[in-house]
Design an enzyme around this catalytic site. Structure first.
Site, short mmCIF file in Angstrom:
data_model
loop_
_atom_site.label_atom_id
_atom_site.label_comp_id
_atom_site.label_asym_id
_atom_site.label_seq_id
_atom_site.Cartn_x
_atom_site.Cartn_y
_atom_site.Cartn_z
N TRP A 50 -10.43 -8.64 2.70
CA TRP A 50 -11.20 -8.99 1.50
C TRP A 50 -11.23 -10.50 1.29
O TRP A 50 -12.12 -11.02 0.66
CB TRP A 50 -10.56 -8.35 0.27
CG TRP A 50 -10.69 -6.86 0.16
CD1 TRP A 50 -11.66 -6.18 -0.53
CD2 TRP A 50 -9.82 -5.86 0.71
NE1 TRP A 50 -11.44 -4.83 -0.42
CE2 TRP A 50 -10.32 -4.60 0.31
CE3 TRP A 50 -8.66 -5.90 1.49
CZ2 TRP A 50 -9.71 -3.39 0.68
CZ3 TRP A 50 -8.06 -4.70 1.86
CH2 TRP A 50 -8.58 -3.46 1.46
N ARG A 78 0.84 -1.22 0.00
CA ARG A 78 0.00 0.00 0.00
C ARG A 78 0.87 1.26 0.00
O ARG A 78 0.54 2.25 -0.66
CB ARG A 78 -0.94 -0.04 1.22
CG ARG A 78 -1.94 1.09 1.24
CD ARG A 78 -3.06 0.86 2.25
NE ARG A 78 -3.73 2.13 2.53
CZ ARG A 78 -3.65 2.79 3.67
NH1 ARG A 78 -2.94 2.30 4.69
NH2 ARG A 78 -4.27 3.94 3.82
N HIS A 83 0.61 4.08 -2.86
CA HIS A 83 0.24 5.47 -2.55
C HIS A 83 1.36 6.45 -2.88
O HIS A 83 1.11 7.62 -3.16
CB HIS A 83 -0.17 5.61 -1.07
CG HIS A 83 -1.57 5.13 -0.82
ND1 HIS A 83 -2.37 5.64 0.17
CD2 HIS A 83 -2.32 4.19 -1.44
CE1 HIS A 83 -3.55 5.03 0.14
NE2 HIS A 83 -3.53 4.13 -0.82
N HIS A 135 -6.19 -6.14 -3.65
CA HIS A 135 -7.03 -6.28 -2.45
C HIS A 135 -7.26 -7.74 -2.06
O HIS A 135 -8.02 -8.01 -1.13
CB HIS A 135 -8.35 -5.53 -2.64
CG HIS A 135 -8.19 -4.05 -2.48
ND1 HIS A 135 -9.18 -3.15 -2.74
CD2 HIS A 135 -7.14 -3.30 -2.04
CE1 HIS A 135 -8.75 -1.91 -2.50
NE2 HIS A 135 -7.50 -1.98 -2.08
C1 HEM Z 1 -9.18 1.03 -6.82
C2 HEM Z 1 -9.11 2.00 -5.92
C3 HEM Z 1 -8.66 1.71 -4.51
C4 HEM Z 1 -9.30 2.10 -3.39
C5 HEM Z 1 -10.57 2.94 -3.30
C6 HEM Z 1 -8.56 1.57 -2.28
C7 HEM Z 1 -8.91 1.73 -0.96
C8 HEM Z 1 -8.31 1.09 0.11
C9 HEM Z 1 -8.72 1.21 1.48
C10 HEM Z 1 -9.86 2.07 1.99
C11 HEM Z 1 -7.89 0.42 2.21
C12 HEM Z 1 -7.90 0.21 3.71
C13 HEM Z 1 -6.83 1.05 4.40
C14 HEM Z 1 -6.83 0.80 5.89
O1 HEM Z 1 -7.85 1.04 6.53
O2 HEM Z 1 -5.79 0.35 6.41
C15 HEM Z 1 -6.98 -0.22 1.30
C16 HEM Z 1 -6.03 -1.12 1.67
C17 HEM Z 1 -5.14 -1.69 0.82
N1 HEM Z 1 -4.98 -1.38 -0.52
FE1 HEM Z 1 -6.28 -0.29 -1.65
N2 HEM Z 1 -7.48 0.89 -2.74
C18 HEM Z 1 -7.49 0.96 -4.11
C19 HEM Z 1 -6.54 0.44 -4.97
C20 HEM Z 1 -5.43 -0.24 -4.57
C21 HEM Z 1 -4.32 -0.57 -5.42
C22 HEM Z 1 -4.20 -0.15 -6.88
C23 HEM Z 1 -3.43 -1.26 -4.65
C24 HEM Z 1 -2.09 -1.84 -5.02
C25 HEM Z 1 -1.69 -2.05 -6.24
C26 HEM Z 1 -4.00 -1.38 -3.33
C27 HEM Z 1 -3.43 -2.06 -2.28
C28 HEM Z 1 -3.95 -2.12 -1.00
C29 HEM Z 1 -3.43 -2.97 0.05
C30 HEM Z 1 -2.32 -4.01 -0.10
C31 HEM Z 1 -4.19 -2.71 1.19
C32 HEM Z 1 -4.07 -3.39 2.56
C33 HEM Z 1 -3.18 -2.56 3.48
C34 HEM Z 1 -3.07 -3.14 4.86
O3 HEM Z 1 -3.39 -4.32 5.07
O4 HEM Z 1 -2.62 -2.41 5.75
N3 HEM Z 1 -5.19 -0.72 -3.31
N4 HEM Z 1 -7.25 0.22 0.03
#
Ligand code: HEM
Length: 375
Positions: A275, A132, A136, A259
């Site tokens: 997820w 993440r 970002h 995700h």
């Molecule tokens: C499509 C639009 C996307 C949205 C709206 C989105 C939104 C989010 C949100 C709300 C979280 C939770 C954050 C938290 O509360 O810790 C999250 C986690 C995460 N996202 Fe996304 N995301 C998107 C795309 C992506 C992309 C493109 C990647 C990587 C290529 C990604 C990788 C991750 C990962 C690995 C987590 C888990 C982080 C953790 O476990 O701490 N996301 N995302």
């Protein structure tokens, strides 16, 4: 008929019963098992660890820290030397030091070792939160103005570290600081993206080609808030955000497959839960669950999110559900749900593109490196 989530949950229960023959077939981040199982579990429920505000660490350090860093630098063959000026101890880069692919592989190996060693973090791995961070750091890119992107690592500074979308990423930045100390010649922006590659590969994902060349930039290069996607929105928002970076519909869906990893945290985004049942292994389960599972609104006080009707333990964001509601996104979800190899190929290519956004490389595309996974 059992739902996909119930099947996953049953597999999880089997694992919980500690049958060694069954457990041996499950994929974990530490044991690489390339056999394709239709559904995999290595899910562990962990207590949530809160991470408060995101103030970046002060740079610099005590003399002893610097001398320690010098020791690391020397050990890493980093081409650094020390000098003193008015009593100040400083590290200076040897301008002639040109890191080779073997040097970058050493950085990769060190990150991989840390990921394996530091399994105290939720679900047993820092991998998801590092992915993440890399996303970002890169996803702020605007192709019209050429601003943002992975060149700069401007999330080191308050304005960008404090953007709501970046809540919780201090934990990933802090995880990587000892790596930066050990290899002071690498820029933060190269390090964060290389770490994203390492995390994906060490969580049994595809090989992601990578090349160096990012330069760290100062606070004036911080991007404005609002460039990263808002999970409460729909397909039109996803397109606006990702088209701005230069991605198409297929690439948006492939990227969203990330995700499969990690979870949402109420003290970061406000959303809650994982997820998939295997949040530390790269799989196409996210797409399978989107296609096969029944999803309904979760009844709770938090932001609107979906839960699986079968076990009520998994979640989808409104933007995740947009991928099956939208006629042009959905065929890609179907394809990736059916064919993990196609997903891995597209996921690798699109991550490579993401991590290169906004970088004025001097190197050529054929100079990209493919890191070997940790043995
Ligand atoms: C499509 C639009 C996307 C949205 C709206 C989105 C939104 C989010 C949100 C709300 C979280 C939770 C954050 C938290 O509360 O810790 C999250 C986690 C995460 N996202 Fe996304 N995301 C998107 C795309 C992506 C992309 C493109 C990647 C990587 C290529 C990604 C990788 C991750 C990962 C690995 C987590 C888990 C982080 C953790 O476990 O701490 N996301 N995302």
């Amino acid at each position: 008929m059992a739902t996909a989530a119930k099947t996953l949950a049953r597999n999880f229960a089997l694992r919980g019963s500690a049958s060694t023959s069954t457990a041996a077939t499950f994929r974990t981040t530490t044991t690489r098992n390339t056999a394709r199982l239709p559904l995999r579990t290595n899910f562990r429920q962990h207590g949530r660890r809160g991470f408060a505000s995101e103030a970046p660490r002060a740079s610099g350090g005590s003399g002893s820290t610097i001398i320690l860093a010098l020791g690391f630098a020397a050990a890493a063959g980093g081409g650094y030397y020390i000098y003193t000026q008015n009593g100040d101890v400083k590290l200076k880069a040897d301008a002639d030091f040109k890191p080779t692919e073997a040097d970058y592989q050493k950085v990769y190996d060190h990150i991989a070792e840390l990921l394996a060693e530091r399994d105290e973090y939720e679900d047993g791995s820092y991998g998801p939160v590092i992915v993440r961070l890399a996303w970002h750091a890169s996803g702020t890119y605007d192709k019209e103005t050429g601003t943002g992107g992975s060149n700069g690592a401007t999330m080191r500074f308050d304005p960008e570290a404090d953007h709501g979308a970046n809540a919780g990423l201090k934990v990933a930045r802090d995880f990587l600081e000892p790596v930066k100390e050990k290899f002071p010649w690498i820029t933060h922006s190269d390090l964060w993206t290389l770490a994203g590659v390492a995390a994906i590969q060490e969580m049994q994902g595809p090989i992601v080609p990578w090349r160096p060349g990012r330069q760290d930039r100062d606070v004036s290069f911080c991007t404005p808030d609002g460039r990263l996607p808002d999970a409460s929105q729909a397909h039109d928002h996803l397109r606006a955000i990702f088209y701005r970076m230069g991605f198409d519909d297929r690439e948006i869906v492939a990227l969203s497959g990330a995700h499969a990893l990690g979870r949402c945290h109420t003290d970061r985004s406000g959303f809650d839960g994982p997820w998939t049942f295997s949040p530390t292994v790269v799989t196409n389960d996210y797409f399978q669950l989107l296609m096969k599972e029944s999803w309904g609104w979760r009844k709770w006080d938090g932001p609107k999110q979906f839960e699986d009707k079968g076990t009520k333990t998994l979640m989808m964001l409104p933007t995740d559900m947009a991928l099956v509601k939208d006629k042009k996104f959905k065929p890609w979800v179907e394809k990736y749900a059916k064919d993990n190899d196609v997903f891995f190929k597209d996921f690798s290519e699109v991550l490579m593109k993401l991590f290169e956004l906004g970088v004025p490389f001097e190197s050529k595309e054929e100079d990209r490196m493919k890191f070997k996974r940790k043995e």
